[in-house]
Design a protein around this motif. Structure first.
Motif, PDB file in Angstrom:
ATOM      1  N   PRO A 269       0.821  -1.219   0.000  1.00  0.00           N
ATOM      2  CA  PRO A 269       0.000   0.000   0.000  1.00  0.00           C
ATOM      3  C   PRO A 269       0.850   1.263   0.000  1.00  0.00           C
ATOM      4  O   PRO A 269       0.481   2.271  -0.620  1.00  0.00           O
ATOM      5  CB  PRO A 269      -0.822  -0.148   1.289  1.00  0.00           C
ATOM      6  CG  PRO A 269      -0.931  -1.629   1.507  1.00  0.00           C
ATOM      7  CD  PRO A 269       0.391  -2.176   1.055  1.00  0.00           C
ATOM      8  N   TYR A 270       1.998   1.216   0.673  1.00  0.00           N
ATOM      9  CA  TYR A 270       2.885   2.378   0.738  1.00  0.00           C
ATOM     10  C   TYR A 270       3.485   2.694  -0.632  1.00  0.00           C
ATOM     11  O   TYR A 270       3.451   3.840  -1.088  1.00  0.00           O
ATOM     12  CB  TYR A 270       3.994   2.124   1.755  1.00  0.00           C
ATOM     13  CG  TYR A 270       5.104   3.148   1.713  1.00  0.00           C
ATOM     14  CD1 TYR A 270       4.978   4.355   2.382  1.00  0.00           C
ATOM     15  CD2 TYR A 270       6.280   2.909   0.993  1.00  0.00           C
ATOM     16  CE1 TYR A 270       5.991   5.306   2.342  1.00  0.00           C
ATOM     17  CE2 TYR A 270       7.290   3.850   0.944  1.00  0.00           C
ATOM     18  CZ  TYR A 270       7.139   5.046   1.619  1.00  0.00           C
ATOM     19  OH  TYR A 270       8.142   5.975   1.565  1.00  0.00           O
ATOM     20  N   THR A 271       4.070   1.705  -1.290  1.00  0.00           N
ATOM     21  CA  THR A 271       4.725   1.972  -2.575  1.00  0.00           C
ATOM     22  C   THR A 271       3.714   2.427  -3.622  1.00  0.00           C
ATOM     23  O   THR A 271       4.012   3.299  -4.444  1.00  0.00           O
ATOM     24  CB  THR A 271       5.499   0.747  -3.078  1.00  0.00           C
ATOM     25  OG1 THR A 271       4.615  -0.380  -3.166  1.00  0.00           O
ATOM     26  CG2 THR A 271       6.650   0.399  -2.150  1.00  0.00           C
ATOM     27  N   LEU A 272       2.510   1.858  -3.597  1.00  0.00           N
ATOM     28  CA  LEU A 272       1.490   2.282  -4.554  1.00  0.00           C
ATOM     29  C   LEU A 272       1.103   3.738  -4.320  1.00  0.00           C
ATOM     30  O   LEU A 272       0.940   4.515  -5.266  1.00  0.00           O
ATOM     31  CB  LEU A 272       0.262   1.379  -4.443  1.00  0.00           C
ATOM     32  CG  LEU A 272       0.475  -0.087  -4.840  1.00  0.00           C
ATOM     33  CD1 LEU A 272      -0.801  -0.885  -4.597  1.00  0.00           C
ATOM     34  CD2 LEU A 272       0.898  -0.198  -6.306  1.00  0.00           C
TER      35      LEU A 272
ATOM     36  N   TRP B 208       4.040  10.901  -6.372  1.00  0.00           N
ATOM     37  CA  TRP B 208       5.044  11.524  -7.226  1.00  0.00           C
ATOM     38  C   TRP B 208       4.452  11.866  -8.591  1.00  0.00           C
ATOM     39  O   TRP B 208       4.706  12.954  -9.130  1.00  0.00           O
ATOM     40  CB  TRP B 208       6.260  10.619  -7.389  1.00  0.00           C
ATOM     41  CG  TRP B 208       7.096  10.421  -6.161  1.00  0.00           C
ATOM     42  CD1 TRP B 208       7.447   9.241  -5.582  1.00  0.00           C
ATOM     43  CD2 TRP B 208       7.702  11.447  -5.347  1.00  0.00           C
ATOM     44  NE1 TRP B 208       8.217   9.461  -4.463  1.00  0.00           N
ATOM     45  CE2 TRP B 208       8.397  10.797  -4.299  1.00  0.00           C
ATOM     46  CE3 TRP B 208       7.718  12.834  -5.410  1.00  0.00           C
ATOM     47  CZ2 TRP B 208       9.092  11.503  -3.323  1.00  0.00           C
ATOM     48  CZ3 TRP B 208       8.414  13.542  -4.437  1.00  0.00           C
ATOM     49  CH2 TRP B 208       9.093  12.878  -3.415  1.00  0.00           C
ATOM     50  N   GLN B 209       3.668  10.942  -9.159  1.00  0.00           N
ATOM     51  CA  GLN B 209       3.080  11.208 -10.471  1.00  0.00           C
ATOM     52  C   GLN B 209       2.048  12.330 -10.381  1.00  0.00           C
ATOM     53  O   GLN B 209       2.002  13.224 -11.237  1.00  0.00           O
ATOM     54  CB  GLN B 209       2.423   9.942 -11.020  1.00  0.00           C
ATOM     55  CG  GLN B 209       1.858  10.116 -12.434  1.00  0.00           C
ATOM     56  CD  GLN B 209       2.936  10.477 -13.443  1.00  0.00           C
ATOM     57  OE1 GLN B 209       3.940   9.773 -13.557  1.00  0.00           O
ATOM     58  NE2 GLN B 209       2.744  11.568 -14.179  1.00  0.00           N
TER      59      GLN B 209
ATOM     60  N   VAL C   3      11.570  14.409  -9.104  1.00  0.00           N
ATOM     61  CA  VAL C   3      12.760  14.031  -8.347  1.00  0.00           C
ATOM     62  C   VAL C   3      13.721  13.173  -9.167  1.00  0.00           C
ATOM     63  O   VAL C   3      14.779  12.794  -8.671  1.00  0.00           O
ATOM     64  CB  VAL C   3      12.379  13.290  -7.042  1.00  0.00           C
ATOM     65  CG1 VAL C   3      11.565  14.200  -6.136  1.00  0.00           C
ATOM     66  CG2 VAL C   3      11.626  11.994  -7.329  1.00  0.00           C
ATOM     67  N   SER C   4      13.373  12.896 -10.420  1.00  0.00           N
ATOM     68  CA  SER C   4      14.216  12.005 -11.223  1.00  0.00           C
ATOM     69  C   SER C   4      15.585  12.609 -11.509  1.00  0.00           C
ATOM     70  O   SER C   4      16.558  11.885 -11.736  1.00  0.00           O
ATOM     71  CB  SER C   4      13.510  11.655 -12.536  1.00  0.00           C
ATOM     72  OG  SER C   4      13.357  12.804 -13.366  1.00  0.00           O
ATOM     73  N   TRP C   5      15.692  13.930 -11.500  1.00  0.00           N
ATOM     74  CA  TRP C   5      16.947  14.590 -11.827  1.00  0.00           C
ATOM     75  C   TRP C   5      17.827  14.831 -10.605  1.00  0.00           C
ATOM     76  O   TRP C   5      18.981  15.250 -10.737  1.00  0.00           O
ATOM     77  CB  TRP C   5      16.662  15.936 -12.499  1.00  0.00           C
ATOM     78  CG  TRP C   5      15.966  16.893 -11.583  1.00  0.00           C
ATOM     79  CD1 TRP C   5      14.622  16.987 -11.382  1.00  0.00           C
ATOM     80  CD2 TRP C   5      16.563  17.838 -10.715  1.00  0.00           C
ATOM     81  NE1 TRP C   5      14.334  17.937 -10.438  1.00  0.00           N
ATOM     82  CE2 TRP C   5      15.517  18.473 -10.009  1.00  0.00           C
ATOM     83  CE3 TRP C   5      17.870  18.215 -10.443  1.00  0.00           C
ATOM     84  CZ2 TRP C   5      15.740  19.452  -9.058  1.00  0.00           C
ATOM     85  CZ3 TRP C   5      18.090  19.196  -9.492  1.00  0.00           C
ATOM     86  CH2 TRP C   5      17.041  19.810  -8.817  1.00  0.00           C
TER      87      TRP C   5
ATOM     88  N   MET D 254      -3.351  12.552  -6.407  1.00  0.00           N
ATOM     89  CA  MET D 254      -3.047  11.118  -6.460  1.00  0.00           C
ATOM     90  C   MET D 254      -4.161  10.353  -7.170  1.00  0.00           C
ATOM     91  O   MET D 254      -3.897   9.486  -8.010  1.00  0.00           O
ATOM     92  CB  MET D 254      -2.833  10.584  -5.041  1.00  0.00           C
ATOM     93  CG  MET D 254      -1.597  11.142  -4.359  1.00  0.00           C
ATOM     94  SD  MET D 254      -1.526  10.798  -2.585  1.00  0.00           S
ATOM     95  CE  MET D 254      -1.282   9.011  -2.587  1.00  0.00           C
ATOM     96  N   ARG D 255      -5.399  10.675  -6.847  1.00  0.00           N
ATOM     97  CA  ARG D 255      -6.526  10.010  -7.520  1.00  0.00           C
ATOM     98  C   ARG D 255      -6.496  10.272  -9.018  1.00  0.00           C
ATOM     99  O   ARG D 255      -6.840   9.410  -9.828  1.00  0.00           O
ATOM    100  CB  ARG D 255      -7.854  10.497  -6.946  1.00  0.00           C
ATOM    101  CG  ARG D 255      -8.202   9.999  -5.568  1.00  0.00           C
ATOM    102  CD  ARG D 255      -9.691  10.181  -5.296  1.00  0.00           C
ATOM    103  NE  ARG D 255     -10.157  11.518  -5.610  1.00  0.00           N
ATOM    104  CZ  ARG D 255     -10.304  12.502  -4.722  1.00  0.00           C
ATOM    105  NH1 ARG D 255     -10.028  12.277  -3.442  1.00  0.00           N
ATOM    106  NH2 ARG D 255     -10.745  13.694  -5.093  1.00  0.00           N
ATOM    107  N   GLY D 256      -6.093  11.478  -9.386  1.00  0.00           N
ATOM    108  CA  GLY D 256      -6.091  11.847 -10.786  1.00  0.00           C
ATOM    109  C   GLY D 256      -5.160  11.036 -11.654  1.00  0.00           C
ATOM    110  O   GLY D 256      -5.304  11.015 -12.878  1.00  0.00           O
TER     111      GLY D 256
END
Length: 274
Positions: free
Chosen positions: A164-167, A173-174, A184-186, A232-234
């Protein structure tokens, strides 16, 4: 935690307006939970770099001012200029040597002077124009001074076990990237960015605090998800039930996940300090 208006955000939003509004009840407390998780490691690094008496410091995105005040109280620096787009939390506890500046660090006219320490934590990850801001902050470092930047490193990639945490973290982030441009990818490129800005030598480290039920860090993430729930829902990656499950997971003995890491990089401006 400073953020500023920017045209590059896919959703056209900005930190502090689309999400994490300072006027929302409990926002200062959310920031303080993050500070409780990360301030000790930040202060240990600043002390290891020699920050101390006589130093003039710039704290960008100062949030509730915990690092600014500890620089004065513990490191005994000469002064701290704490900058944020909204300084309402910074003015709650006046301290000698602490000056406040409500400003946008991405503005072309942002020129508060030069400092022996320029520090920004969890700021640039929210700014699409981060490379330009790194270069601008480097220009504010006086000869013999140091620029210290910290931001998050995501550890919930495709190979991380699905919990549940990783999801929830992937959706967060998305969702933040879609709404306010958080990326944060950079962040692992910090050392090269500092070197490209003319700072030498440079170095970096990563700290990953433990996820412990009831800890300030766990409460920080739970509050962060609550405030970014719509974003997050979006994404379609999680629904309300999924967010609720992740919050319960954080507060349970079943929790077995890695928090986001905090990468801290620093680089020195050549020359003798004043």
């Amino acid at each position: 935690m400073n953020a500023s208006p920017h045209e590059g955000a896919p959703g056209g939003g900005r930190y502090g307006e689309a999400v994490f509004r300072p006027e929302q009840a409990g926002e200062g407390e959310r920031i303080d939970f993050g500070a409780l998780a990360y301030d000790d490691i930040t202060m240990a690094r600043l002390r290891a770099l020699g920050v101390g008496p006589g130093w003039r410091c710039l704290d960008v995105g100062a949030g509730t001012g915990t690092v600014s005040r500890r620089l004065l109280d513990e490191a005994r620096v000469e002064s701290v200029l704490a900058v944020d787009r909204d300084v309402r939390f910074l003015g709650e506890r006046p301290v000698a040597g602490l000056d406040l500046l409500e400003a946008d660090v991405t503005a072309p006219d942002f020129a508060p002077g030069r400092f022996r320490l320029v520090h920004a934590r969890f700021v640039l990850m929210h700014l699409p124009e981060h490379e330009r801001v790194v270069a601008r902050l480097a220009e504010l470092v006086a000869p013999g001074g140091v620029l210290v930047l910290s931001d998050a490193v995501d550890l919930t990639g495709d190979r991380a076990p699905a919990t549940p945490y990783t999801l929830a973290m992937r959706a967060m982030w998305q969702g933040l990237r879609d709404t306010i441009g958080t990326d944060v990818s950079w962040v692992p490129s910090y050392p090269q960015l500092l070197r490209g800005a003319g700072l030498v030598p440079v170095a970096a480290e990563i700290h990953v605090p433990p996820l412990v039920p009831g800890s300030p860090l766990s409460r920080f993430w739970a509050d962060t998800w609550e405030r970014s729930r719509a974003a997050m829902r979006g994404t379609g990656l999680v629904d309300d039930a999924g967010v609720d499950a992740a919050i319960r997971y954080l507060d349970s003995d079943a929790c077995a996940s890695l928090s986001a890491g905090m990468l801290t990089a620093w680089g020195w401006r050549p020359g003798e300090s004043a």
